[in-house]
Design a protein around this motif. Structure first.
Motif, short mmCIF file in Angstrom:
data_model
loop_
_atom_site.label_atom_id
_atom_site.label_comp_id
_atom_site.label_asym_id
_atom_site.label_seq_id
_atom_site.Cartn_x
_atom_site.Cartn_y
_atom_site.Cartn_z
N ASP A 21 0.82 -1.22 0.00
CA ASP A 21 0.00 0.00 0.00
C ASP A 21 0.85 1.27 0.00
OD1 ASP A 21 -2.56 -1.40 0.20
OD2 ASP A 21 -1.86 -1.94 2.20
N VAL A 22 1.97 1.23 0.74
CA VAL A 22 2.85 2.40 0.85
C VAL A 22 4.30 1.96 0.69
CG1 VAL A 22 3.67 4.24 2.38
CG2 VAL A 22 1.25 3.60 2.40
N ILE A 23 5.03 2.72 -0.12
CA ILE A 23 6.48 2.55 -0.22
C ILE A 23 7.08 3.80 0.39
CG2 ILE A 23 8.46 2.24 -1.74
CD1 ILE A 23 6.43 1.07 -3.84
N ALA A 24 7.81 3.62 1.49
CA ALA A 24 8.42 4.75 2.19
C ALA A 24 9.88 4.84 1.75
CB ALA A 24 8.33 4.55 3.69
N LEU A 25 10.20 5.92 1.12
CA LEU A 25 11.52 6.18 0.57
C LEU A 25 12.33 6.96 1.59
CD1 LEU A 25 13.56 6.52 -1.77
CD2 LEU A 25 12.07 8.29 -2.68
N ALA A 59 5.75 7.54 -0.33
CA ALA A 59 5.77 8.59 0.69
C ALA A 59 7.21 8.88 1.07
CB ALA A 59 4.98 8.14 1.92
N PHE A 60 7.49 10.14 1.34
CA PHE A 60 8.86 10.52 1.68
C PHE A 60 8.91 11.83 2.46
CE2 PHE A 60 8.01 12.79 -2.24
CZ PHE A 60 8.60 14.02 -2.04
N GLY A 61 10.01 11.99 3.18
CA GLY A 61 10.37 13.26 3.79
C GLY A 61 11.69 13.69 3.18
N ILE A 62 12.13 14.88 3.53
CA ILE A 62 13.42 15.37 3.04
C ILE A 62 14.27 15.79 4.23
CG2 ILE A 62 12.58 16.05 0.77
CD1 ILE A 62 12.48 18.95 1.81
N ILE A 84 3.34 11.26 -1.61
CA ILE A 84 2.91 11.86 -0.35
C ILE A 84 4.15 12.48 0.29
CG2 ILE A 84 1.97 11.39 1.94
CD1 ILE A 84 0.56 8.92 0.55
N PHE A 85 4.14 13.80 0.40
CA PHE A 85 5.28 14.52 0.96
C PHE A 85 5.04 14.75 2.45
CE2 PHE A 85 7.24 18.83 1.75
CZ PHE A 85 8.52 18.34 1.93
N ALA A 86 5.98 14.29 3.27
CA ALA A 86 5.82 14.34 4.72
C ALA A 86 6.62 15.45 5.40
CB ALA A 86 6.19 12.98 5.33
N ARG A 100 3.63 8.69 8.55
CA ARG A 100 2.34 8.16 9.03
C ARG A 100 1.30 9.27 9.09
NH1 ARG A 100 0.55 4.81 14.51
NH2 ARG A 100 -1.66 5.00 14.03
N ALA A 101 1.66 10.42 9.66
CA ALA A 101 0.73 11.53 9.80
C ALA A 101 0.30 12.12 8.45
CB ALA A 101 1.36 12.63 10.67
N ALA A 102 1.17 12.03 7.44
CA ALA A 102 0.87 12.63 6.14
C ALA A 102 -0.01 11.75 5.25
CB ALA A 102 2.19 12.94 5.41
N LEU A 103 -0.16 10.49 5.60
CA LEU A 103 -0.96 9.60 4.76
C LEU A 103 -2.43 10.03 4.79
CD1 LEU A 103 0.58 6.14 5.72
CD2 LEU A 103 1.07 7.54 3.71
N PRO A 104 -3.08 10.01 3.64
CA PRO A 104 -4.49 10.40 3.61
C PRO A 104 -5.34 9.52 4.53
CG PRO A 104 -3.62 10.15 1.38
CD PRO A 104 -2.57 9.65 2.32
N SER A 105 -6.31 10.12 5.20
CA SER A 105 -7.12 9.38 6.18
C SER A 105 -7.87 8.21 5.55
CB SER A 105 -8.09 10.33 6.89
OG SER A 105 -8.95 10.94 5.95
N GLY A 106 -8.23 8.30 4.29
CA GLY A 106 -8.97 7.22 3.63
C GLY A 106 -8.10 6.10 3.11
N LEU A 107 -6.80 6.25 3.19
CA LEU A 107 -5.89 5.24 2.67
C LEU A 107 -5.81 4.07 3.66
CD1 LEU A 107 -3.80 4.43 0.48
CD2 LEU A 107 -2.08 5.59 1.85
N ILE A 108 -6.18 2.89 3.19
CA ILE A 108 -6.09 1.70 4.02
C ILE A 108 -4.67 1.16 3.88
CG2 ILE A 108 -6.94 -0.64 4.39
CD1 ILE A 108 -9.64 0.40 3.20
N VAL A 109 -3.98 1.10 5.01
CA VAL A 109 -2.57 0.69 4.99
C VAL A 109 -2.44 -0.68 5.66
CG1 VAL A 109 -0.22 1.30 5.63
CG2 VAL A 109 -1.87 3.11 5.10
N ARG A 110 -2.27 -1.69 4.81
CA ARG A 110 -2.07 -3.06 5.31
C ARG A 110 -0.60 -3.47 5.24
NH1 ARG A 110 -5.92 -3.64 1.47
NH2 ARG A 110 -8.01 -3.38 2.22
N SER A 111 0.12 -2.86 4.30
CA SER A 111 1.54 -3.20 4.15
C SER A 111 2.34 -1.99 3.72
CB SER A 111 1.72 -4.34 3.15
OG SER A 111 1.31 -3.93 1.88
N ILE A 112 3.53 -1.88 4.31
CA ILE A 112 4.45 -0.79 4.03
C ILE A 112 5.81 -1.40 3.72
CG2 ILE A 112 5.63 1.25 4.95
CD1 ILE A 112 3.25 1.50 6.95
N VAL A 113 6.43 -0.93 2.65
CA VAL A 113 7.81 -1.31 2.35
C VAL A 113 8.67 -0.08 2.56
CG1 VAL A 113 9.43 -2.05 0.56
CG2 VAL A 113 7.18 -3.14 0.73
#
Length: 160
Positions: A21-25, A59-62, A84-86, A100-113
Protein backbone atom coordinates in the motif's frame (compact mmCIF):
# COMPACT_ATOMS: atom_id res chain seq x y z
CA UNK A 1 35.58 -5.87 0.88
CA UNK A 2 35.07 -7.01 4.46
CA UNK A 3 32.95 -4.04 5.58
CA UNK A 4 30.50 -4.66 2.70
CA UNK A 5 30.20 -8.35 3.66
CA UNK A 6 29.52 -7.38 7.27
CA UNK A 7 26.87 -4.86 6.14
CA UNK A 8 25.19 -7.54 4.04
CA UNK A 9 25.17 -9.98 6.97
CA UNK A 10 23.80 -7.27 9.30
CA UNK A 11 21.08 -6.07 6.95
CA UNK A 12 17.43 -6.89 6.77
CA UNK A 13 16.03 -7.64 3.34
CA UNK A 14 12.49 -8.87 3.88
CA UNK A 15 10.52 -10.84 1.35
CA UNK A 16 8.08 -8.64 -0.50
CA UNK A 17 4.38 -9.15 0.17
CA UNK A 18 1.86 -9.83 -2.61
CA UNK A 19 0.39 -6.34 -2.12
CA UNK A 20 1.99 -3.07 -1.02
CA UNK A 21 0.00 0.00 0.00
CA UNK A 22 2.85 2.40 0.85
CA UNK A 23 6.48 2.55 -0.22
CA UNK A 24 8.42 4.75 2.19
CA UNK A 25 11.52 6.18 0.57
CA UNK A 26 14.11 6.94 3.27
CA UNK A 27 16.03 10.19 2.85
CA UNK A 28 19.82 10.30 2.68
CA UNK A 29 19.77 14.05 2.04
CA UNK A 30 20.76 16.21 -0.87
CA UNK A 31 23.69 18.36 -1.86
CA UNK A 32 23.27 21.93 -3.07
CA UNK A 33 23.02 20.63 -6.65
CA UNK A 34 21.29 17.25 -6.49
CA UNK A 35 20.62 14.07 -4.58
CA UNK A 36 23.27 12.35 -2.51
CA UNK A 37 24.31 8.92 -3.76
CA UNK A 38 22.23 7.25 -1.04
CA UNK A 39 19.10 9.19 -1.91
CA UNK A 40 19.64 8.46 -5.60
CA UNK A 41 20.10 4.73 -4.93
CA UNK A 42 16.97 4.47 -2.76
CA UNK A 43 15.04 6.48 -5.36
CA UNK A 44 16.08 4.02 -8.08
CA UNK A 45 15.09 1.03 -5.92
CA UNK A 46 11.74 2.69 -5.22
CA UNK A 47 11.19 3.13 -8.97
CA UNK A 48 11.68 -0.64 -9.38
CA UNK A 49 9.14 -1.29 -6.63
CA UNK A 50 6.63 1.12 -8.18
CA UNK A 51 6.76 -0.94 -11.38
CA UNK A 52 6.06 -4.06 -9.35
CA UNK A 53 3.35 -2.39 -7.22
CA UNK A 54 1.76 0.33 -9.39
CA UNK A 55 -1.10 0.89 -6.91
CA UNK A 56 1.25 1.64 -4.00
CA UNK A 57 1.63 5.22 -2.83
CA UNK A 58 5.17 6.54 -2.46
CA UNK A 59 5.77 8.59 0.69
CA UNK A 60 8.86 10.52 1.68
CA UNK A 61 10.37 13.26 3.79
CA UNK A 62 13.42 15.37 3.04
CA UNK A 63 16.48 15.79 5.23
CA UNK A 64 16.26 19.12 7.08
CA UNK A 65 20.01 19.72 7.26
CA UNK A 66 20.71 19.41 3.54
CA UNK A 67 22.22 22.59 2.07
CA UNK A 68 19.14 22.86 -0.18
CA UNK A 69 16.34 20.56 1.04
CA UNK A 70 14.10 21.87 -1.74
CA UNK A 71 16.32 20.09 -4.30
CA UNK A 72 15.43 16.69 -2.83
CA UNK A 73 11.74 17.59 -2.57
CA UNK A 74 11.54 18.82 -6.16
CA UNK A 75 13.31 15.80 -7.66
CA UNK A 76 11.19 13.29 -5.74
CA UNK A 77 7.94 15.08 -6.56
CA UNK A 78 8.87 15.09 -10.25
CA UNK A 79 9.92 11.42 -10.18
CA UNK A 80 6.82 9.84 -8.65
CA UNK A 81 3.17 10.07 -9.58
CA UNK A 82 1.16 11.70 -6.79
CA UNK A 83 3.69 11.14 -3.98
CA UNK A 84 2.91 11.86 -0.35
CA UNK A 85 5.28 14.52 0.96
CA UNK A 86 5.82 14.34 4.72
CA UNK A 87 7.82 17.55 5.18
CA UNK A 88 11.36 17.95 6.49
CA UNK A 89 12.83 15.33 8.79
CA UNK A 90 15.99 15.00 10.84
CA UNK A 91 15.79 11.42 12.15
CA UNK A 92 14.39 8.01 11.33
CA UNK A 93 11.83 8.36 14.10
CA UNK A 94 10.63 11.72 12.82
CA UNK A 95 10.55 10.37 9.27
CA UNK A 96 8.34 7.41 10.22
CA UNK A 97 6.04 9.57 12.36
CA UNK A 98 5.65 12.33 9.77
CA UNK A 99 5.03 9.87 6.95
CA UNK A 100 2.34 8.16 9.03
CA UNK A 101 0.73 11.53 9.80
CA UNK A 102 0.87 12.63 6.14
CA UNK A 103 -0.96 9.60 4.76
CA UNK A 104 -4.49 10.40 3.61
CA UNK A 105 -7.12 9.38 6.18
CA UNK A 106 -8.97 7.22 3.63
CA UNK A 107 -5.89 5.24 2.67
CA UNK A 108 -6.09 1.70 4.02
CA UNK A 109 -2.57 0.69 4.99
CA UNK A 110 -2.07 -3.06 5.31
CA UNK A 111 1.54 -3.20 4.15
CA UNK A 112 4.45 -0.79 4.03
CA UNK A 113 7.81 -1.31 2.35
CA UNK A 114 10.59 0.87 3.72
CA UNK A 115 13.51 1.41 1.33
CA UNK A 116 16.82 2.11 3.08
CA UNK A 117 20.41 0.86 3.15
CA UNK A 118 21.99 -2.19 4.79
CA UNK A 119 23.44 -0.48 7.87
CA UNK A 120 20.21 1.40 8.56
CA UNK A 121 17.83 -1.49 7.89
CA UNK A 122 17.64 -2.96 11.40
CA UNK A 123 16.99 0.36 13.14
CA UNK A 124 14.49 1.35 10.44
CA UNK A 125 12.57 -1.91 10.98
CA UNK A 126 12.46 -1.31 14.75
CA UNK A 127 11.41 2.34 14.40
CA UNK A 128 8.73 1.76 11.76
CA UNK A 129 7.26 -1.18 13.67
CA UNK A 130 7.15 0.90 16.84
CA UNK A 131 5.56 3.94 15.16
CA UNK A 132 2.75 1.72 13.81
CA UNK A 133 2.35 -0.50 16.90
CA UNK A 134 -0.97 1.09 17.99
CA UNK A 135 -2.67 0.84 14.58
CA UNK A 136 -5.42 -1.77 14.30
CA UNK A 137 -4.94 -3.76 12.25
CA UNK A 138 -1.19 -3.19 12.36
CA UNK A 139 0.37 -2.95 8.89
CA UNK A 140 2.93 -5.47 7.80
CA UNK A 141 6.24 -3.54 7.76
CA UNK A 142 8.88 -4.85 5.36
CA UNK A 143 12.35 -3.41 4.82
CA UNK A 144 14.28 -3.56 1.56
CA UNK A 145 17.97 -2.68 1.68
CA UNK A 146 20.21 -1.25 -0.98
CA UNK A 147 23.94 -1.87 -0.72
CA UNK A 148 25.55 0.46 1.80
CA UNK A 149 28.42 0.95 -0.63
CA UNK A 150 25.97 2.92 -2.80
CA UNK A 151 25.52 5.51 -0.04
CA UNK A 152 29.15 6.52 0.36
CA UNK A 153 29.24 10.18 -0.56
CA UNK A 154 31.68 12.89 0.52
CA UNK A 155 28.98 15.53 0.04
CA UNK A 156 26.38 13.83 2.21
CA UNK A 157 25.09 16.38 4.77
CA UNK A 158 24.38 13.66 7.34
CA UNK A 159 27.04 13.41 10.02
CA UNK A 160 26.73 9.65 10.62
Amino acid sequence: MLIEKIARLWSINDNLPPRVDVIALVSFGATKDGLTKGTQATLEKTLELVKQYPEARVAFGIFTLSPRPDVEERIKKLTFKDPIFADTIVSTIEEAEKIRAALPSGLIVRSIVVVTDEWHSRSAKIVWTRVWRDKTPRPNIRVISISSSLTVDGENPMIA
